[in-house]
Motif scaffolding. Structure first.
Motif, short mmCIF file in Angstrom:
data_model
loop_
_atom_site.label_atom_id
_atom_site.label_comp_id
_atom_site.label_asym_id
_atom_site.label_seq_id
_atom_site.Cartn_x
_atom_site.Cartn_y
_atom_site.Cartn_z
N ALA A 136 0.84 -1.08 0.02
CA ALA A 136 0.08 -0.04 -0.24
C ALA A 136 0.87 1.16 0.07
O ALA A 136 2.05 1.18 0.18
N ALA A 137 0.32 2.23 -0.19
CA ALA A 137 1.00 3.65 -0.10
C ALA A 137 -0.13 4.65 0.29
O ALA A 137 -1.15 4.49 0.16
N ALA A 138 0.68 5.55 0.91
CA ALA A 138 -0.16 6.80 1.39
C ALA A 138 0.01 8.07 0.70
O ALA A 138 1.07 8.73 1.03
N PRO A 139 -0.72 8.33 -0.35
CA PRO A 139 -0.56 9.77 -1.19
C PRO A 139 -0.53 10.79 -0.17
O PRO A 139 -1.49 11.01 0.71
N GLY A 140 0.38 11.85 -0.57
CA GLY A 140 0.29 13.06 0.27
C GLY A 140 1.16 12.92 1.59
O GLY A 140 1.36 14.11 2.12
N TYR A 141 1.80 11.81 1.72
CA TYR A 141 2.69 11.57 3.05
C TYR A 141 3.98 11.12 2.40
O TYR A 141 4.05 10.75 1.43
N ARG A 142 4.96 11.30 3.30
CA ARG A 142 6.33 10.70 3.19
C ARG A 142 6.92 10.34 4.61
O ARG A 142 6.30 10.73 5.71
N ALA A 143 7.42 9.16 4.42
CA ALA A 143 8.32 8.26 5.47
C ALA A 143 9.53 9.05 5.80
O ALA A 143 10.57 9.04 5.25
N ALA A 144 9.70 10.04 6.62
CA ALA A 144 10.63 10.79 6.94
C ALA A 144 11.64 10.61 7.87
O ALA A 144 11.25 9.85 8.78
N ALA A 145 13.08 10.72 7.88
CA ALA A 145 13.98 10.15 8.56
C ALA A 145 13.70 11.40 9.80
O ALA A 145 13.31 12.23 9.66
N LEU A 146 13.95 10.84 11.08
CA LEU A 146 13.78 11.77 12.13
C LEU A 146 15.18 11.79 12.82
O LEU A 146 16.01 10.88 12.74
N CYS B 227 13.91 15.26 9.51
CA CYS B 227 14.67 15.43 8.32
C CYS B 227 14.29 16.04 7.29
O CYS B 227 13.09 15.61 6.89
N SER B 228 14.89 16.59 6.39
CA SER B 228 14.44 16.88 4.99
C SER B 228 14.59 15.63 4.36
O SER B 228 13.72 15.66 3.24
N GLU B 229 15.62 14.60 4.43
CA GLU B 229 15.40 13.60 3.56
C GLU B 229 14.49 12.45 4.23
O GLU B 229 14.14 12.42 5.26
N ASP B 230 13.96 11.60 3.33
CA ASP B 230 12.96 10.38 3.65
C ASP B 230 13.97 9.44 4.20
O ASP B 230 15.27 9.35 4.05
#
Length: 138
Positions: free
Chosen positions: A27-37, A102-105
Motif C-alpha cells: 500500500a501507499a499513502a498519497p500526500g505523505y512521506r516517511a521522513a527520517a527523524l 529531517c529533510s530526507e526520507d
C-alpha cells in the motif's frame, strides 16, 4: 487495518513484537512521506509538501491484543490517525507531529543493512512486557 511505512514493514520486527507475521498487502499513502527523524532509526509519517506518496504495507488481520501491543510499542509522540491509501481503502497510521523531522526520507535499505538485526532483537526482549501490559522500558 494498519498502514506500516517504517520498521513494521520488516517481517523480523513483526515476528519479534507480535510473535507472528500478520497478513499484509502492499500500500501507499498519497500526500505523505516517511521522513527520517533526528537521532532515531525509525521514521515518522508526515505530510509531504512536495506531493509524492509514502510506500509500505497494510496489516489486515491484527487482533485486539495485537493492537494493544502496537499502541504500547509506539513512541508517545505519534498520533494514530486514519489515512487514505492508494488502494482506495483507508487505514490507521501512526503520524509524526513534527519538530525533529529531517529533510530526507527514511531509507529502509539502510535500516535493514545497519539496524534491523539489533532492532528486532530488542523488540524480542521488549515484547513479553508489552504483552503483559507493562509500560515500555519497565
Amino acid at each position: 487495518m494498519l498502514f506500516c511505512y517504517g520498521t513494521l514493514q520488516f517481517d523480523a520486527v513483526l515476528k519479534a513484537l507480535l510473535g507472528r507475521i500478520p497478513e499484509q498487502v502492499p500500500a501507499a499513502a498519497p500526500g505523505y512521506r516517511a521522513a527520517a527523524l533526528i537521532d532515531r532509526v525509525y521514521p515518522g509519517l508526515v505530510v509531504s509538501a512536495a506531493g509524492g506518496s509514502a510506500s509500505g504495507v497494510a496489516l489486515t488481520d491484527l487482533s485486539n491484543e495485537e493492537w494493544r501491543i502496537r499502541d504500547a510499542f509506539e513512541d508517545e509522540k505519534y498520533d494514530l490517525c486514519e489515512v487514505a491509501l492508494s488502494t482506495g481503502a483507508t487505514a490507521w497510521a501512526y503520524i509524526w507531529p513534527g519538530g525533529d523531522v529531517c529533510s530526507e526520507d527514511w531509507d529502509p535499505a539502510a535500516f535493514e543493512a545497519r539496524h534491523l538485526s539489533a532492532y528486532a532483537e530488542r523488540r524480542t526482549r521488549l515484547a513479553p512486557g508489552l504483552a503483559a501490559g507493562k509500560p515500555k522500558g519497565k
